[in-house]
Scaffold this motif. Sequence first.
Motif: not given
Length: 163
Positions: A30-34, A137-141
């Motif tokens: 998700l982080c890569r996409a955003v 956690f860091a990727a989600a934030v």
Amino acid sequence: MLSTRRRPPVPRPTPRNNFTGFASEGPRALCRAVRGLLSLPTMNYTEALAWLDSLTLHGIKLGLERPRALAAALGDPQFAAPSVLIGGTNGKGSTLAFLASLLLADGRKIGQYTSPHLVSPRERIRVNDREISREDFAAAVTAVRSAATALHEIPTYFEVMTL
């Protein structure tokens, strides 16, 4: 007089973006996409905590418009998997522990979110009864920060932690 007619089911909102499915792939995907939209670097764990702490300066913001917009920008992850909400005054933790052990014994993959935390915000998020990693956690934030930046919003600490 009471009506015996059944109400039609409430339609489930459909995501209106390109992030559908990323929620089930995990926070890094998700982080890569955003991030692809904004070219923002992924924060490390320490940076994620610092950014979260900076949000407490903005206080409480009432209303659901901002969290709904952020959730939509993230692909509406709340609809990615079936969920159970455990509420009430007493017994939530033991009820969650009991339900989690039943589902794990049945071979299910489970995620848990509890609040508040005692030592680390990572305590709030567990997958298969294991605390989320610092990297996840860091990727989600980072994903939430990227979505908020794209929407020109400053979320609250609570909103980031519950998304």
